[in-house]
Design a protein around this motif. Structure first.
Motif, short mmCIF file in Angstrom:
data_model
loop_
_atom_site.label_atom_id
_atom_site.label_comp_id
_atom_site.label_asym_id
_atom_site.label_seq_id
_atom_site.Cartn_x
_atom_site.Cartn_y
_atom_site.Cartn_z
N ALA A 123 39.02 33.28 32.47
CA ALA A 123 38.13 33.67 33.56
C ALA A 123 37.97 32.53 34.56
CB ALA A 123 36.77 34.08 33.01
N HIS A 138 34.58 47.68 37.55
CA HIS A 138 34.15 47.16 38.85
C HIS A 138 34.19 48.29 39.87
CE1 HIS A 138 38.19 47.01 40.72
NE2 HIS A 138 38.63 46.59 39.55
N SER A 182 41.61 40.55 41.55
CA SER A 182 41.05 39.54 40.65
C SER A 182 40.99 40.03 39.22
CB SER A 182 39.63 39.15 41.12
OG SER A 182 39.63 38.74 42.46
N ALA A 183 40.45 41.23 39.04
CA ALA A 183 40.31 41.78 37.70
C ALA A 183 41.67 42.01 37.05
CB ALA A 183 39.52 43.10 37.76
N MET A 228 32.48 44.47 30.07
CA MET A 228 32.53 43.47 31.12
C MET A 228 32.35 44.15 32.47
SD MET A 228 35.84 41.19 29.90
CE MET A 228 35.33 39.69 30.71
N TRP A 249 33.70 34.22 40.75
CA TRP A 249 34.81 34.59 41.61
C TRP A 249 34.27 34.86 43.01
CZ3 TRP A 249 37.62 38.55 37.87
CH2 TRP A 249 38.14 37.83 36.78
N LEU A 258 36.69 46.38 31.28
CA LEU A 258 36.16 45.67 32.44
C LEU A 258 36.02 46.65 33.60
CD1 LEU A 258 35.47 43.35 34.39
CD2 LEU A 258 37.87 42.67 34.34
N PHE A 312 43.18 38.64 36.02
CA PHE A 312 42.49 38.14 34.82
C PHE A 312 42.97 38.88 33.58
CE2 PHE A 312 38.97 39.18 31.89
CZ PHE A 312 38.81 37.93 31.29
N LEU A 320 31.91 37.29 36.83
CA LEU A 320 32.48 38.00 35.70
C LEU A 320 31.50 37.91 34.54
CD1 LEU A 320 34.93 39.62 34.71
CD2 LEU A 320 35.83 37.49 33.77
N LEU A 373 32.04 43.14 37.06
CA LEU A 373 32.25 42.16 38.13
C LEU A 373 31.25 42.44 39.26
CD1 LEU A 373 34.02 39.80 39.08
CD2 LEU A 373 35.65 41.47 39.98
#
Length: 327
Positions: free
Chosen positions: A257, A30, A41-42, A84, A140, A28, A45, A235, A86
């Motif tokens: 999520a 970002h 947030s990430a 993934m 989000w 993931l 999660f 996401l 964001l």
């Protein structure tokens, strides 16, 4: 004989020992710096998802643009070279419908946003993203955006006249600030601090959590609380990657999520108050309130252009605004 027997037995046993399957890693990426809402947030999660996934798979987070800029991540998701991401504002450059969230002063608060999510995002925007190769798992937050600069306090749109302002890539943010009189310059988030420090741009606009985690207050004189745009964060998983994951893994990722949204909103609300006080205490940045009515009055043309240029745009705007009136 004895040693030959042992050696042969060892070979025989090894033939039946299967190597353990490598755990599926889901990367993931970002652009947020440590301490930003993106990072919080990430990480939350990933923590919650990995707890449920056990040995089925593992979400690994790469922040600070380690896997690329927003634009690069969007390409990598489509190509399958990243799993993934964001993204936020960049979505309007990939899927025109997402320009809805580039409209100034559209979203009143998070309760309003939840209504827009249910009535517009999932029925309209999520399918549009899927057509472009992106599976959206959750909505989000990036946050309510404010302006910093080194020229003057921004109270009305006229105060932006001539200011070189960094914006994310996205035609509607550029058009909005052009209408306000600024000289907008799209630029990757990772380049902003240096551009501010060296005077390549005079200012930028971002939510407080991005301003603080990016340390922009260290190289900016003024923070104007315009709240001109509320930007969600989305996401996303590349659709090909998503379809290749086991069904039970997909279910855990999607459920987690959506569950993480509550954490995101609570964190965002808390940080809004904390970060403003912290920046004022730790830097010399001057904070002022903006005349939001003046900005709203200067925004009519952007709404009209979006409504005519993007198919279904006028209807989405009308629905989003009407959902705010019922509060």
């Amino acid at each position: 004989m004895k040693y030959g027997f042992i050696f042969g037995a060892t070979l025989f046993a090894a033939a039946f020992i299967q190597p353990a399957a490598a755990q599926t890693e889901i990367k993931l990426g970002h652009v947020g710096e440590p301490g930003s809402l993106f990072a919080l947030s990430a990480d939350e999660f990933a923590r919650a998802a990995n707890e449920k996934l056990g040995d089925k798979a593992k979400v690994v987070v790469f922040g600070s643009s380690q896997l690329g800029t927003d634009e690069e991540l969007m390409q990598k998701l489509r190509l399958g070279t990243a799993d993934m991401a964001l993204p936020s504002s960049v979505m309007s450059s990939v899927v025109p419908d997402f320009g809805l969230f580039e409209m100034p002063y559209l979203v009143k608060d998070r309760e309003h946003m939840k209504k827009i999510e249910a009535a517009v995002v999932w029925p309209t925007l999520a399918p549009a993203a899927e057509e472009q190769g992106y599976k959206m798992l959750a909505v989000w937050e990036n946050g309510f955006r404010h302006i910093t600069n080194n020229k003057r306090p921004i109270v009305t749109p006229e105060d932006l006249s001539g200011i070189k302002l960094r914006t994310p890539s996205g035609e509607w943010r550029v058009k909005m600030f052009q209408a306000y009189g600024a000289n907008p310059t799209p630029m990757s988030f990772s380049e902003v601090f240096t551009a501010l420090q060296t005077g390549v741009v005079d200012g930028q606009e971002n939510p407080l959590t991005q301003i603080a985690s990016g340390k922009f207050q260290e190289v900016q004189d003024y923070l104007s609380m315009t709240g001109h745009v509320y930007t969600p964060a989305y996401l996303l998983v590349g659709l090909n990657r998503w379809n290749g994951l086991p069904e039970d893994v997909r279910q855990i990722l999607e459920e987690t999520a959506k569950e993480t949204q509550a954490f995101v909103y609570e964190s965002a609300e808390r940080l809004e108050g904390e970060l403003l006080a912290q920046m004022q205490e730790e830097s010399d940045i001057q904070v002022n309130e903006a005349d939001k009515d003046a900005f709203i009055a200067a925004s009519d043309a952007i709404y009209k252009e979006f409504g005519t240029q993007v198919e279904g745009g006028a209807g989405m705007i009308e629905k989003a605004i009407s959902l705010g009136k019922s509060q």
